[in-house]
Design a protein around this motif. Sequence first.
Motif, PDB file in Angstrom:
ATOM      1  N   THR A   4       0.697  -1.029  -0.025  1.00  0.00           N
ATOM      2  CA  THR A   4       0.101   0.128   0.216  1.00  0.00           C
ATOM      3  C   THR A   4       0.923   1.094  -0.018  1.00  0.00           C
ATOM      4  O   THR A   4       1.815   1.410   0.768  1.00  0.00           O
ATOM      5  CB  THR A   4      -0.961   0.010   1.091  1.00  0.00           C
ATOM      6  OG1 THR A   4      -1.524  -1.166   1.230  1.00  0.00           O
ATOM      7  CG2 THR A   4      -1.845   1.274   1.200  1.00  0.00           C
ATOM      8  N   VAL A   5       0.719   2.094  -0.982  1.00  0.00           N
ATOM      9  CA  VAL A   5       1.329   3.472  -0.931  1.00  0.00           C
ATOM     10  C   VAL A   5       0.424   4.508  -0.403  1.00  0.00           C
ATOM     11  O   VAL A   5      -0.624   4.644  -1.024  1.00  0.00           O
ATOM     12  CB  VAL A   5       1.985   3.621  -2.615  1.00  0.00           C
ATOM     13  CG1 VAL A   5       2.722   5.022  -2.306  1.00  0.00           C
ATOM     14  CG2 VAL A   5       3.095   2.560  -2.645  1.00  0.00           C
ATOM     15  N   THR A   6       0.490   5.250   0.506  1.00  0.00           N
ATOM     16  CA  THR A   6      -0.145   6.223   0.943  1.00  0.00           C
ATOM     17  C   THR A   6       0.613   7.598   0.641  1.00  0.00           C
ATOM     18  O   THR A   6       1.793   7.660   1.222  1.00  0.00           O
ATOM     19  CB  THR A   6      -0.464   6.214   2.501  1.00  0.00           C
ATOM     20  OG1 THR A   6      -1.308   4.974   2.441  1.00  0.00           O
ATOM     21  CG2 THR A   6      -1.632   7.219   2.811  1.00  0.00           C
ATOM     22  N   ASN A   7       0.037   8.609   0.082  1.00  0.00           N
ATOM     23  CA  ASN A   7       0.662   9.993  -0.030  1.00  0.00           C
ATOM     24  C   ASN A   7       0.205  10.825   1.198  1.00  0.00           C
ATOM     25  O   ASN A   7      -0.670  11.223   1.329  1.00  0.00           O
ATOM     26  CB  ASN A   7      -0.047  10.528  -1.194  1.00  0.00           C
ATOM     27  CG  ASN A   7       0.995  11.957  -1.392  1.00  0.00           C
ATOM     28  OD1 ASN A   7       1.733  12.323  -0.732  1.00  0.00           O
ATOM     29  ND2 ASN A   7       0.427  12.286  -2.626  1.00  0.00           N
ATOM     30  N   VAL A  15       3.267   7.033  -8.644  1.00  0.00           N
ATOM     31  CA  VAL A  15       3.391   5.492  -8.655  1.00  0.00           C
ATOM     32  C   VAL A  15       3.408   4.827  -9.862  1.00  0.00           C
ATOM     33  O   VAL A  15       2.640   4.963 -10.584  1.00  0.00           O
ATOM     34  CB  VAL A  15       2.423   5.033  -7.762  1.00  0.00           C
ATOM     35  CG1 VAL A  15       2.478   3.659  -7.244  1.00  0.00           C
ATOM     36  CG2 VAL A  15       2.189   5.803  -6.347  1.00  0.00           C
ATOM     37  N   PHE A  20       9.533   0.567  -7.735  1.00  0.00           N
ATOM     38  CA  PHE A  20       9.778  -0.316  -6.681  1.00  0.00           C
ATOM     39  C   PHE A  20      11.007  -1.338  -6.771  1.00  0.00           C
ATOM     40  O   PHE A  20      11.327  -1.852  -7.818  1.00  0.00           O
ATOM     41  CB  PHE A  20       8.531  -1.488  -6.167  1.00  0.00           C
ATOM     42  CG  PHE A  20       7.333  -0.582  -6.020  1.00  0.00           C
ATOM     43  CD1 PHE A  20       6.918  -0.516  -4.505  1.00  0.00           C
ATOM     44  CD2 PHE A  20       6.425   0.136  -6.709  1.00  0.00           C
ATOM     45  CE1 PHE A  20       5.877   0.030  -4.225  1.00  0.00           C
ATOM     46  CE2 PHE A  20       5.335   0.811  -6.366  1.00  0.00           C
ATOM     47  CZ  PHE A  20       5.100   0.891  -5.094  1.00  0.00           C
ATOM     48  N   ASN A  51      -4.475   6.771  -1.442  1.00  0.00           N
ATOM     49  CA  ASN A  51      -3.507   5.366  -1.481  1.00  0.00           C
ATOM     50  C   ASN A  51      -4.036   4.539  -2.530  1.00  0.00           C
ATOM     51  O   ASN A  51      -4.950   4.739  -3.038  1.00  0.00           O
ATOM     52  CB  ASN A  51      -3.535   4.943  -0.102  1.00  0.00           C
ATOM     53  CG  ASN A  51      -5.021   4.384   0.221  1.00  0.00           C
ATOM     54  OD1 ASN A  51      -5.677   3.728  -0.578  1.00  0.00           O
ATOM     55  ND2 ASN A  51      -5.309   4.449   1.403  1.00  0.00           N
ATOM     56  N   PHE A  69      10.233   1.952  -2.452  1.00  0.00           N
ATOM     57  CA  PHE A  69       9.720   2.886  -3.315  1.00  0.00           C
ATOM     58  C   PHE A  69      10.303   4.291  -3.285  1.00  0.00           C
ATOM     59  O   PHE A  69      10.574   4.786  -2.456  1.00  0.00           O
ATOM     60  CB  PHE A  69       8.104   3.083  -2.952  1.00  0.00           C
ATOM     61  CG  PHE A  69       7.440   4.221  -3.654  1.00  0.00           C
ATOM     62  CD1 PHE A  69       7.191   3.907  -5.021  1.00  0.00           C
ATOM     63  CD2 PHE A  69       7.053   5.395  -3.165  1.00  0.00           C
ATOM     64  CE1 PHE A  69       6.364   4.734  -6.001  1.00  0.00           C
ATOM     65  CE2 PHE A  69       6.303   6.424  -4.041  1.00  0.00           C
ATOM     66  CZ  PHE A  69       6.106   5.908  -5.332  1.00  0.00           C
ATOM     67  N   ASP A  71       9.921   7.855  -5.367  1.00  0.00           N
ATOM     68  CA  ASP A  71       9.022   8.837  -5.875  1.00  0.00           C
ATOM     69  C   ASP A  71       9.846   9.290  -7.457  1.00  0.00           C
ATOM     70  O   ASP A  71      10.394  10.147  -7.303  1.00  0.00           O
ATOM     71  CB  ASP A  71       8.581   9.961  -5.454  1.00  0.00           C
ATOM     72  CG  ASP A  71       7.466  10.913  -5.825  1.00  0.00           C
ATOM     73  OD1 ASP A  71       6.873  10.569  -6.847  1.00  0.00           O
ATOM     74  OD2 ASP A  71       7.436  11.941  -5.233  1.00  0.00           O
TER      75      ASP A  71
END
Length: 83
Positions: A4-7, A15, A20, A51, A69, A71
């Motif tokens: 899970t990617v949450t900004n 993303v 990754f 996310n 990850f 950016d």
Amino acid sequence: MSVTVTNNSSKTINVNPLYFAITDANGTKHAAELGMDEDQIATVDLAPGENVIGTVTGKGKFKAKTVSFTDGLIGKAVRANVS
């Protein structure tokens, strides 16, 4: 592995599965493999507070220790332990 990617920043982040990398228990870094899982993490722009959930897959058999990850290709990297 599911990620899970949450900004949590104040700016939009990009993303992409190519951003990754997975590090195994021996310290070897594995790039994400594209098209290996139907739930592969999407290529999206995340606004602050948003996310995205998806799968990141590495080539070969190994025990993942961390996933990182970045950016963008030259942005700041964030690393998380695999559980």
